[in-house]
Design an enzyme around this catalytic site. Structure first.
Site, mmCIF file in Angstrom:
data_model
loop_
_atom_site.group_PDB
_atom_site.id
_atom_site.type_symbol
_atom_site.label_atom_id
_atom_site.label_comp_id
_atom_site.label_asym_id
_atom_site.label_seq_id
_atom_site.Cartn_x
_atom_site.Cartn_y
_atom_site.Cartn_z
ATOM 1 N N VAL A 8 1.789 5.544 -1.398
ATOM 2 C CA VAL A 8 2.730 4.731 -0.638
ATOM 3 C C VAL A 8 3.128 5.538 0.591
ATOM 4 O O VAL A 8 2.962 6.759 0.628
ATOM 5 C CB VAL A 8 3.980 4.334 -1.459
ATOM 6 C CG1 VAL A 8 3.620 3.326 -2.545
ATOM 7 C CG2 VAL A 8 4.661 5.544 -2.061
ATOM 8 N N SER A 9 3.669 4.861 1.595
ATOM 9 C CA SER A 9 3.949 5.527 2.868
ATOM 10 C C SER A 9 5.268 6.270 2.912
ATOM 11 O O SER A 9 5.388 7.264 3.609
ATOM 12 C CB SER A 9 3.926 4.497 4.003
ATOM 13 O OG SER A 9 2.646 3.922 4.101
#
Length: 190
Positions: A8-9
């Site tokens: 995930v970012s």
């Protein structure tokens, strides 16, 4: 062996959906990372790729979790193939053990890069339009308007360097630089 990679970012996001899908697919070794997909050099991805051996499957939930540009994707594909492993996506028809799977990987990689470019283009257009309306984009200034004017005026006297003005007003050099550039170069974007 199935070796998974979930990403995930941001720290606020979580990989629970990706992890659950991998467990359901029989993946037991999962590398999990919180980092921007725009960066190619991600420590956990590097560790995951280094762990691959002949016959392994590099498994991910969706292609954009691994790479955001076709060039990065091709580098990853090369590293996976050099290790004797193959690539498998849980949500897309990608299986690099076949020529069709390799083609799909490259097509989807090109589409992911295209999508990222469109998003960036729309964001830049939105920021430009907002700035034209006088909306401040970016971080809020760390000083009030009166102090900002005083900083620019102090620098304009020529008696101080950026660092000197920063020390005098108790702000970083970058704050001084941003304020001075904003005043002297109207098209400057901080």
């Amino acid at each position: 062996m199935l070796v998974g990679y979930a990403r995930v970012s941001t720290q606020e996001q979580d990989t629970s959906v990706q992890i659950a899908a991998m467990h359901a697919a029989g993946v037991r070794v999962i590398f999990e990372e919180k980092a921007s997909g725009a960066k190619f050099d991600r420590p956990v991805l590097r560790q995951c790729l280094a762990s691959l051996k002949t016959g392994d499957h590099f498994v991910f939930y969706k292609l954009d979790r691994v790479a955001r540009s076709l060039s990065d994707l091709l580098k990853i594909l090369d590293r996976v193939e050099r290790s004797g492993a193959c690539i498998r996506s849980l949500t897309e028809p990608i299986d690099t053990t076949t020529p069709t799977g390799r083609l799909m990987l490259q097509i989807l990689g090109a589409m992911a890069e295209f999508e990222r470019s469109l998003i960036r283009e729309r964001c830049m257009a939105g920021q430009k339009e907002a700035m034209a309306r006088g909306v401040h984009c970016g971080r809020a200034l760390s000083v009030d308007d009166a102090t900002a004017v005083a900083i620019v005026e102090a620098y304009a006297t020529g008696l101080y360097t950026l660092k000197g003005v920063g020390q005098r007003f108790g702000v970083s050099d970058s704050v001084v630089k941003r304020l001075v550039y904003k005043k002297t170069k109207p098209n400057y974007r901080s």
